[in-house]
Design a protein around this motif. Structure first.
Motif, PDB file in Angstrom:
ATOM      1  N   MET F   1       0.786  -1.229   0.087  1.00  0.00           N
ATOM      2  CA  MET F   1       0.040   0.071   0.050  1.00  0.00           C
ATOM      3  C   MET F   1       0.844   1.209  -0.054  1.00  0.00           C
ATOM      4  O   MET F   1       1.928   1.470   0.569  1.00  0.00           O
ATOM      5  CB  MET F   1      -1.025  -0.101   1.240  1.00  0.00           C
ATOM      6  N   HIS F   2       0.430   2.306  -0.735  1.00  0.00           N
ATOM      7  CA  HIS F   2       1.313   3.369  -0.983  1.00  0.00           C
ATOM      8  C   HIS F   2       0.809   4.558   0.475  1.00  0.00           C
ATOM      9  O   HIS F   2      -0.519   4.535   0.808  1.00  0.00           O
ATOM     10  CB  HIS F   2       0.904   4.035  -2.296  1.00  0.00           C
ATOM     11  N   LYS F   3       1.673   4.907   0.959  1.00  0.00           N
ATOM     12  CA  LYS F   3       1.670   6.074   2.029  1.00  0.00           C
ATOM     13  C   LYS F   3       1.819   7.543   1.537  1.00  0.00           C
ATOM     14  O   LYS F   3       2.709   8.080   1.085  1.00  0.00           O
ATOM     15  CB  LYS F   3       2.692   5.897   3.000  1.00  0.00           C
ATOM     16  N   PRO F  67       1.398  -2.423   8.887  1.00  0.00           N
ATOM     17  CA  PRO F  67       0.724  -3.930   9.001  1.00  0.00           C
ATOM     18  C   PRO F  67       1.123  -4.369  10.289  1.00  0.00           C
ATOM     19  O   PRO F  67       2.149  -4.137  11.182  1.00  0.00           O
ATOM     20  CB  PRO F  67       2.117  -4.686   8.083  1.00  0.00           C
ATOM     21  N   CYS F  68      -0.183  -4.987  10.636  1.00  0.00           N
ATOM     22  CA  CYS F  68      -0.204  -5.551  12.317  1.00  0.00           C
ATOM     23  C   CYS F  68       0.022  -4.603  13.197  1.00  0.00           C
ATOM     24  O   CYS F  68       0.313  -5.200  14.474  1.00  0.00           O
ATOM     25  CB  CYS F  68       0.840  -6.834  12.356  1.00  0.00           C
ATOM     26  N   MET F  91      -0.524   0.306   5.380  1.00  0.00           N
ATOM     27  CA  MET F  91       1.066   0.677   4.627  1.00  0.00           C
ATOM     28  C   MET F  91       1.503  -0.625   3.857  1.00  0.00           C
ATOM     29  O   MET F  91       2.379  -0.582   3.013  1.00  0.00           O
ATOM     30  CB  MET F  91       2.007   1.269   5.797  1.00  0.00           C
ATOM     31  N   ALA F  92       0.894  -1.762   4.234  1.00  0.00           N
ATOM     32  CA  ALA F  92       1.271  -2.961   3.822  1.00  0.00           C
ATOM     33  C   ALA F  92       0.187  -3.857   3.982  1.00  0.00           C
ATOM     34  O   ALA F  92      -0.410  -3.814   5.064  1.00  0.00           O
ATOM     35  CB  ALA F  92       2.790  -3.676   4.042  1.00  0.00           C
ATOM     36  N   PRO F  93      -0.353  -4.866   2.963  1.00  0.00           N
ATOM     37  CA  PRO F  93      -1.438  -5.851   3.328  1.00  0.00           C
ATOM     38  C   PRO F  93      -1.282  -6.409   4.764  1.00  0.00           C
ATOM     39  O   PRO F  93      -0.284  -6.892   5.101  1.00  0.00           O
ATOM     40  CB  PRO F  93      -1.187  -6.599   2.099  1.00  0.00           C
ATOM     41  N   ASN F  95      -4.055  -8.930   7.505  1.00  0.00           N
ATOM     42  CA  ASN F  95      -5.391  -9.356   7.539  1.00  0.00           C
ATOM     43  C   ASN F  95      -5.345  -9.682   9.146  1.00  0.00           C
ATOM     44  O   ASN F  95      -6.551 -10.190   9.726  1.00  0.00           O
ATOM     45  CB  ASN F  95      -5.798 -10.506   6.892  1.00  0.00           C
ATOM     46  N   ALA F 138     -11.352  -8.901   6.378  1.00  0.00           N
ATOM     47  CA  ALA F 138     -11.457 -10.155   6.869  1.00  0.00           C
ATOM     48  C   ALA F 138     -11.783 -10.193   8.197  1.00  0.00           C
ATOM     49  O   ALA F 138     -11.976  -9.152   9.074  1.00  0.00           O
ATOM     50  CB  ALA F 138      -9.519 -10.455   7.069  1.00  0.00           C
ATOM     51  N   HIS F 140     -10.548 -11.809  11.744  1.00  0.00           N
ATOM     52  CA  HIS F 140      -9.714 -12.567  12.263  1.00  0.00           C
ATOM     53  C   HIS F 140      -9.199 -12.055  13.696  1.00  0.00           C
ATOM     54  O   HIS F 140      -8.981 -11.066  13.871  1.00  0.00           O
ATOM     55  CB  HIS F 140      -8.276 -12.539  11.216  1.00  0.00           C
ATOM     56  N   THR F 144      -2.097  -7.468  17.309  1.00  0.00           N
ATOM     57  CA  THR F 144      -1.572  -6.285  16.734  1.00  0.00           C
ATOM     58  C   THR F 144      -0.676  -6.162  17.774  1.00  0.00           C
ATOM     59  O   THR F 144      -0.844  -6.139  18.871  1.00  0.00           O
ATOM     60  CB  THR F 144      -2.260  -5.358  16.088  1.00  0.00           C
ATOM     61  N   VAL F 157      -5.088   5.343   1.000  1.00  0.00           N
ATOM     62  CA  VAL F 157      -5.774   4.385   0.237  1.00  0.00           C
ATOM     63  C   VAL F 157      -6.282   3.288   0.591  1.00  0.00           C
ATOM     64  O   VAL F 157      -5.693   2.426   1.528  1.00  0.00           O
ATOM     65  CB  VAL F 157      -4.746   4.007  -1.092  1.00  0.00           C
ATOM     66  N   ASP F 160      -8.764  -0.211  -2.539  1.00  0.00           N
ATOM     67  CA  ASP F 160      -8.771   0.209  -4.046  1.00  0.00           C
ATOM     68  C   ASP F 160      -9.280   1.717  -4.260  1.00  0.00           C
ATOM     69  O   ASP F 160      -9.266   2.231  -5.296  1.00  0.00           O
ATOM     70  CB  ASP F 160      -9.335  -0.472  -4.982  1.00  0.00           C
TER      71      ASP F 160
END
Lengths: 229, 229, 229, 229, 229, 229
Positions: F1-3, F67-68, F91-93, F95, F138, F140, F144, F157, F160
């Motif tokens: 993901m873009h920051k 992430p997380c 900032m990054a995928p 779940n 998700a 889950h 974190t 973002v 999408d």
């Protein structure tokens, strides 16, 4: 992902299979070894090589890593013996880029034959040029941190498979197969027998015989009711 | 997956298109053939070649196979004529490795040009060296059994497409396209016309003309309201 | 997909970064640039190159395209300056084949270095032979139409990233990374520093030093409670 | 997706199975019907109901639709007879929202029992309140256009299955199963027999008998080598 | 999937945790138990309940099953003690419908609390009405066969987790978590402490205190450089 | 993901649309709003509600999270005004389960209407009982950490889509749609007009008129070449 064993442990002395057995398994390749041991041991088919043509086998130095954290790889490299294969499973899913050319340089210096990683890898162009094969879930440049402990040389779940430290990892273009260390000798024997047998069959196929005849399938197919129209 | 027709049938005599038509379609390739027949016939984009560069066309010898069971491939190979392409759809989803180097040896001896399989394939390193192209949903060494009947040369659903025996399969790095046997001649004609037309356009593009001008798009874009700022 | 800005607009004059900065970023590659700018800017890992080995950087000429409609690519090509990179995001998900060899011929004539497309591409064998690199979500021959306006050189969301026209696109075998135009000079500086630093480390790794020692990790690992058994 | 038949055709008179047969199949449900016809006819498991609890059967009025274009649904609704089910396959993959509450209002007025759509649906809250069941690949509000012809009442591939107009669609919480019109009577007979048989077995299971005994499995398991330890 | 242990074995006597511990874990639920044991033990997030609202815990009776073959479930049911949970992993990926209402009837008669299955389930409407909860990878009516042996009560890999027979399965709307039998008492203690602690926090949150203050985060955020603008 | 923007920033004063406009958009729902603003603004269809039936709108308080790592959610909650909606991009995928019942308690106390999160959520049974709606990628339970800064109220973002702080989030069973704050009044006007228009059409559909006639489609279909046979 499930964590068998406790985080924060490095097991230093693991048993390894005999090198001639490992080399024999490498020569047989994934499909043959998988069949020879009764169709078990395959990792998930999303584990793909970063470049085609590599075929390796080695004793697994296993890494249980937190998501997005590659600290334990540094710890694991110190545990490598020449001929070993690094294998990393995560404590929660991650496609981050845990491994790149510097870690590969370090691992190669210790005689490491390759990496199996249920996560992402980066610098794949460099790794390809260095001839360091990697089978991974993703190619992704996403950086990782060094904050949380995992473990080295404990049993890990990697790409749907359970891997114990010292198990033999066989990997080629068909994917990755795990052989239990204590079964390695008998699996190699069966794999070699299978190879020999396949050689004979290959000659018959090349000569134009059909599998229907080589395997005597026609009668059983008719019994099952197959109709030619 | 849906089973059109009845399991347990092998249709021995299927009609095939003229070989010169098939060869012509091979030369045009997937994208051109797909466009020439009105943008139909493409299989799903998860069907990828095991190695780049192959471009084939041939009459489909179709296989309807149970999940994880490759018995019918042996039956189908006997039905191959030189120049044919094997095409396999399953009765339920499977990524098992239905096909490897021994079956390829047998198929090549019968003149088979390649395999389209909505499932897995293995021994891809050997298949690559043998030059036997495969388009598949997965690369996976998982072994299959020989227990349940399917059918050969019945209509099958493969990767979202309906394929009749004798339909022409065109496959290259862009994927796989199916041409109805009875439409093959007219599709080739349109594909050749398209190729000729594209040749002229390519020269104009190479000379620096823009698609905006070659296709007279500027006026219609303005009508639609495109604004340059 | 979200449409930032209004459809139906072509922005003709966009600012571009200095060419020497862009060339410098190309040399560093995706992983280094991503790290140098604080681990931001990576596009999703499903963006894969159609052939291995390319490494490019260029100013983004952005395209916001409707699903299954490639009309705006023709419009965008006219806006290309030598050294630019085309980057396409869609207004709704699509894996259709928006781009092939004719458009590549046109784009190459304008000096375009490659295409980043959050959709499908076709004619990949031709593109490979032409040496026109593409990073895409899919390879698919499915044809597109020319019915609906999108925009050129507006901000677009592409593969999870936001890209402004004139941002620098860096792409190689590890994927695609976006650098803000206004941050490009400082990112290059940091990337070069990182490269220099990595060079020194690489030498130490090659000499057999461990990351545990190079990065002084042992003490902090012990503090966190890592146990060797 | 493959287009069997030609785009731009509406077949007005299709044969339908007897209503009592269709009603009987609805009562049996998907799993039983699927088993009764030899485990064929299931659509892909990504076809899920928008709300739980519906169980329907009806004659398929089939729609072959272009990607992102729902024009043909309007055409198809005119062809509906009371008790029919709309079934839509696409010419290329799409998750756009082809169908919402207005179309459902129209379809319900014609006596339509539900929709099977290998694409997206929207207004699911309204559809739920109206009691109009839909099995779809996606829930997505993305609008569609009305530009390109498809066909109505031609054979279509939908979610891995081939469906002919007039085939019987059976759908419930387990998914969707297709029964060939010409096989419907015999499938119902077998399904009813299966239901009767299952009723007897259910009573035995409820009384505590084990499947091992009801199905006489112990001997065969022992023959296969099952070991109790 | 990897097969730890040998196929063809049924382990009859497994150790189980104390029922009061199991009941305590059920009351805590998945998220709390997962945290209490150091964030380990979660199965993959694709394991979803067939209906909302169930919350169970029980000792795992594990099943290692071949793809598309549910024979071993019959064998496993005989091994159930009241309060147990069936848990099935496969030897190769499968989404077939291994389990339906008859097997549920049998399992419920033995006191089984639910099923965790890394494959498909069917008759979900009946199972919902019976109140037999299932967490599965898929809902699919696809029938299975009874041809090949697996094992019962051996360690299995299920949805990325390693599960030993007798481990405690905790499952609710958040997914599935596995607790090692030998750690169950200490995990329950930590989970209960966590619950008590959360109760106090919940009251403070309800009164309007912020996490920033409850957890004293402001200072550390400022040290990390967070800027309010 | 873009920051987009810089990590480590909290923007405290954001502009919000008029509450009556926001309430009006909520009443229209996702599909109508999406159409009214020219079919833009939809988030990806993998964003699904944790329970059916909720329909909300509110000003976005945006969170850009590592992430997380859910630390920034605590920071964001302090920035909530009554009626706002939390929206989180990563900032990054990831779940992982960033959000549960304690955070929901805190957010509800501030008047938050719901959460849109391009990651995982947990405690969904509690959230359902509390009536706090969440649309997520998700479900889950994965925990974190709180280690790394992100930002609050910067453009993000998410699934999408590009979302600016203060943009209006509309969400219901069809998914999530974003309306630019500065376009909100005009979008509401168009949405209301559309609703009024649809009301009239609904009455005609209920009376049995066909879309073919209501929209005057027959002539254009004939022109395109539609054939009734």
């Amino acid at each position: 992902m499930h964590k068998p064993g406790t985080a924060g442990v490095v097991v230093q002395n693991i048993e390894r299979a005999d090198q001639t057995i490992i080399d024999g398994l490498a020569q047989c390749g994934v499909a043959t070894v998988h069949e020879a041991q009764g169709r078990k041991g395959l990792l998930a088919d999303y584990m793909t090589p970063i470049y085609p043509g590599a075929r390796i086998a080695g004793s697994a130095v296993t890494i249980l890593a937190p998501p997005c954290d590659n600290w334990m790889i540094h710890v694991a490299i110190e545990q490598l013996h020449p001929g070993d294969v690094l294998l990393l499973g995560t404590m929660a899913p991650s496609n981050a880029g845990y491994f790149g050319d510097l870690l590969a340089t370090s691992a190669m210096h210790r005689g490491c034959k390759g990496l199996i990683i249920d996560a992402g890898v980066r610098d794949v162009k460099d790794l390809t040029e260095m001839g360091f094969p990697v089978w991974s879930k993703a190619v992704h440049a996403q950086g990782t941190i060094k904050e949380t402990l995992g473990s080295v040389n404990v049993p890990v779940v990697c790409a749907d498979g359970l891997v114990n430290p010292g198990d033999i990892v066989v990997a080629d273009d068909d994917g990755v197969c795990i052989v239990r260390r204590e079964e390695a000798a008998s699996v190699l024997e069966k794999a070699n027998a299978r190879e020999a047998n396949e050689g004979g069959k290959r000659a018959r196929f090349e000569a134009g015989e059909l599998g229907l005849d080589i395997y005597n399938m026609r009668e059983r197919l008719a019994e099952k009711g197959l109709k030619y129209v």
